[in-house]
Design an enzyme around this catalytic site. Structure first.
Site, short mmCIF file in Angstrom:
data_model
loop_
_atom_site.label_atom_id
_atom_site.label_comp_id
_atom_site.label_asym_id
_atom_site.label_seq_id
_atom_site.Cartn_x
_atom_site.Cartn_y
_atom_site.Cartn_z
N SER A 17 -31.03 15.88 -81.72
CA SER A 17 -31.26 15.76 -80.28
C SER A 17 -32.12 16.92 -79.79
CB SER A 17 -29.89 15.81 -79.59
OG SER A 17 -30.05 16.01 -78.21
N TYR A 63 -21.93 20.36 -77.71
CA TYR A 63 -22.57 19.16 -78.27
C TYR A 63 -23.85 19.54 -79.00
CZ TYR A 63 -25.57 15.07 -78.50
OH TYR A 63 -26.44 14.11 -78.95
N LYS A 65 -25.06 19.43 -83.16
CA LYS A 65 -26.27 18.79 -83.71
C LYS A 65 -27.07 19.79 -84.54
CE LYS A 65 -25.74 14.65 -82.46
NZ LYS A 65 -25.67 13.58 -83.43
N1 LIG Z 1 -28.61 8.26 -76.33
C1 LIG Z 1 -29.26 9.40 -76.26
O1 LIG Z 1 -29.91 9.69 -75.25
C2 LIG Z 1 -29.26 10.38 -77.43
C3 LIG Z 1 -30.09 11.51 -77.35
C4 LIG Z 1 -30.10 12.40 -78.42
C5 LIG Z 1 -29.31 12.16 -79.54
N2 LIG Z 1 -28.50 11.07 -79.58
C6 LIG Z 1 -27.68 10.85 -80.78
O2 LIG Z 1 -27.93 9.55 -81.26
C7 LIG Z 1 -26.77 9.02 -81.89
C8 LIG Z 1 -26.47 7.65 -81.34
O3 LIG Z 1 -26.30 7.75 -79.93
P1 LIG Z 1 -26.09 6.47 -78.99
O4 LIG Z 1 -26.74 6.78 -77.70
O5 LIG Z 1 -26.43 5.23 -79.71
O6 LIG Z 1 -24.51 6.59 -78.77
P2 LIG Z 1 -23.37 5.47 -78.89
O7 LIG Z 1 -22.11 6.14 -78.41
O8 LIG Z 1 -23.77 4.20 -78.24
O9 LIG Z 1 -23.31 5.25 -80.46
C9 LIG Z 1 -22.58 6.06 -81.33
C10 LIG Z 1 -21.90 5.13 -82.32
O10 LIG Z 1 -21.22 5.91 -83.29
C11 LIG Z 1 -19.87 5.47 -83.40
N3 LIG Z 1 -19.09 6.66 -83.78
C12 LIG Z 1 -19.00 7.83 -83.10
N4 LIG Z 1 -18.23 8.69 -83.79
C13 LIG Z 1 -17.83 8.04 -84.91
C14 LIG Z 1 -17.02 8.41 -86.03
N5 LIG Z 1 -16.43 9.62 -86.10
N6 LIG Z 1 -16.84 7.51 -87.02
C15 LIG Z 1 -17.43 6.28 -86.96
N7 LIG Z 1 -18.18 5.87 -85.93
C16 LIG Z 1 -18.38 6.75 -84.92
C17 LIG Z 1 -19.53 4.91 -82.04
O11 LIG Z 1 -18.45 3.97 -82.08
C18 LIG Z 1 -20.84 4.24 -81.65
O12 LIG Z 1 -20.95 2.93 -82.16
C19 LIG Z 1 -25.68 10.07 -81.69
O13 LIG Z 1 -25.59 10.85 -82.85
C20 LIG Z 1 -26.19 10.89 -80.52
O14 LIG Z 1 -25.69 12.21 -80.56
C21 LIG Z 1 -28.46 10.17 -78.55
#
Ligand SMILES: NC(=O)c1ccc[n+]([C@@H]2O[C@H](COP(=O)([O-])OP(=O)(O)OC[C@H]3O[C@@H](n4cnc5c(N)ncnc54)[C@H](O)[C@@H]3O)[C@@H](O)[C@H]2O)c1
Length: 322
Positions: A119, A142, A146
């Site tokens: 991120s 958070y 990362k």
């Molecule tokens: N959405 C954003 O703006 C953004 C920005 C930067 C980084 N990210 C990173 O991208 C990734 C995906 O984000 P997203 O927006 O799709 O979030 P999201 O919450 O929609 O997806 C995360 C998924 O991971 C699963 N999950 C979480 N912890 C888990 C665990 N311990 N075991 C098994 N499954 C688990 C959740 O059930 C979910 O399906 C994450 O790592 C997040 O930190 C997202």
């Protein structure tokens, strides 16, 4: 290729699974479905598992072997900054423990390639156009999970002969398919849409920043562009010599909070005017990704602009609430 996708039922992960399927690859989803939705990966193999839990390494290694997995994309993580401030130990177990277990299982099962969801939060209070060699000084737990995840990926890649890329996403928004849209009201676009649904004025935190319209500027990148970056990263891994690289994923263009709010208001009938509140602590005026490196190394460049992001977000939101 058979690709294990942790967090594949989440917002970004499900877009990547869909693209993998479309081009003839096979996503194998591992997810505890805590913040994801099983219906997003209907018809795909879904193993319900907390990747940070006890016994996860053995289960993951079994899945990797039995499903003949060739590469892993690790999305599974918790991503709410305030929650990470309130529960830092749990965040560390979930996010750092999760990637540790995935790496351990990869080494055990002999899977050589990893894409890790990082991120722009690793840059902390960075301002302006941010390149990958900017200081990494995350300002909340958070972001620190990362950055620690990236370090672990880099160390394990070097020690165990893996090939890995950490992708540092900027502000992800929009939807490639309405049913895969972001339903969590944590980011600007869903927050504004939720307020408009309730007939309430959308909120802008501060309009006295040193930017052209006074509101903060961010790099909003379409989730489909993000998903395509994963495929480009995955495809590059078989031919790279470096064990680990971290790459920004953004558009290289800034859009202001005012532009986003007004763009969403224009797309909705009878939308109330935005209200301007005081600045929030810790919001830098402008943060934009330097995207030269990802373009050079992966030949990837974002294809979609703010209009496509807002159109897709509004129609997906309408579908969900209509
Ligand atoms: N959405 C954003 O703006 C953004 C920005 C930067 C980084 N990210 C990173 O991208 C990734 C995906 O984000 P997203 O927006 O799709 O979030 P999201 O919450 O929609 O997806 C995360 C998924 O991971 C699963 N999950 C979480 N912890 C888990 C665990 N311990 N075991 C098994 N499954 C688990 C959740 O059930 C979910 O399906 C994450 O790592 C997040 O930190 C997202």
């Amino acid at each position: 290729m058979r690709v294990l996708v942790t967090g594949g039922s989440g917002y970004i992960g499900s877009h990547v699974c869909r693209l993998l399927l479309e081009r003839g690859d096979t996503p194998i989803v591992v997810d505890d479905v805590a913040t994801g939705r099983a219906e997003r990966v209907q018809g795909m193999v879904l193993h319900r598992l907390d990747v940070s839990g006890d016994g996860a390494v053995a289960r993951l290694a079994d899945i990797m072997r039995s499903e003949s997995v060739a590469a892993v994309i690790h999305f599974a993580a918790r991503k709410q900054v305030p929650e990470s401030v309130a529960r830092p130990l749990w965040y560390s177990r979930q996010n750092i423990g999760g990637v540790r277990n995935v790496l351990d299982a990869m080494v055990t099962a002999g899977v050589p390639a990893l894409i890790f969801s990082s991120s722009a939060a690793v840059y902390g209070d960075a301002r302006g156009v941010v390149a990958e060699d900017a200081p990494t000084e995350p300002v909340n737990p958070y972001g620190r999970t990362k950055l620690a995840g990236e370090w672990l990926v880099a160390d394990a890649a070097r020690a165990h002969g893996l090939r890995a890329i950490s992708l540092r996403y900027f502000n992800v928004a929009g939807a490639g398919w309405p049913e895969l849209a972001d339903r969590a009201v944590l980011n600007l676009v869903p927050m504004v849409l939720e307020r408009l649904d309730a007939g309430a004025p959308p909120r802008i935190f501060g309009d006295d920043y040193p930017t052209p319209d006074g509101t903060c500027i961010r790099d909003f990148v379409h989730v489909l562009d993000i998903a395509e970056a994963h495929l480009a990263a995955l495809d590059s891994l078989s031919s790279v010599a470096v064990p680990h690289r971290a790459l920004n994923v953004g558009t290289g263009q800034g859009a202001s909070v005012h532009d986003v709010v007004e763009g969403l208001r224009e797309r909705r009938a009878d939308a109330p005017r935005a209200e301007v509140l005081a600045r929030r602590a810790g919001d830098p005026a402008a943060v934009i990704a330097d995207v030269d490196q990802i373009e050079r190394e992966l030949g990837w460049r974002a294809q979609r602009g703010l209009n496509e992001i807002l159109d897709s977000a509004v129609s997906a939101w309408r579908g969900a609430s209509g």
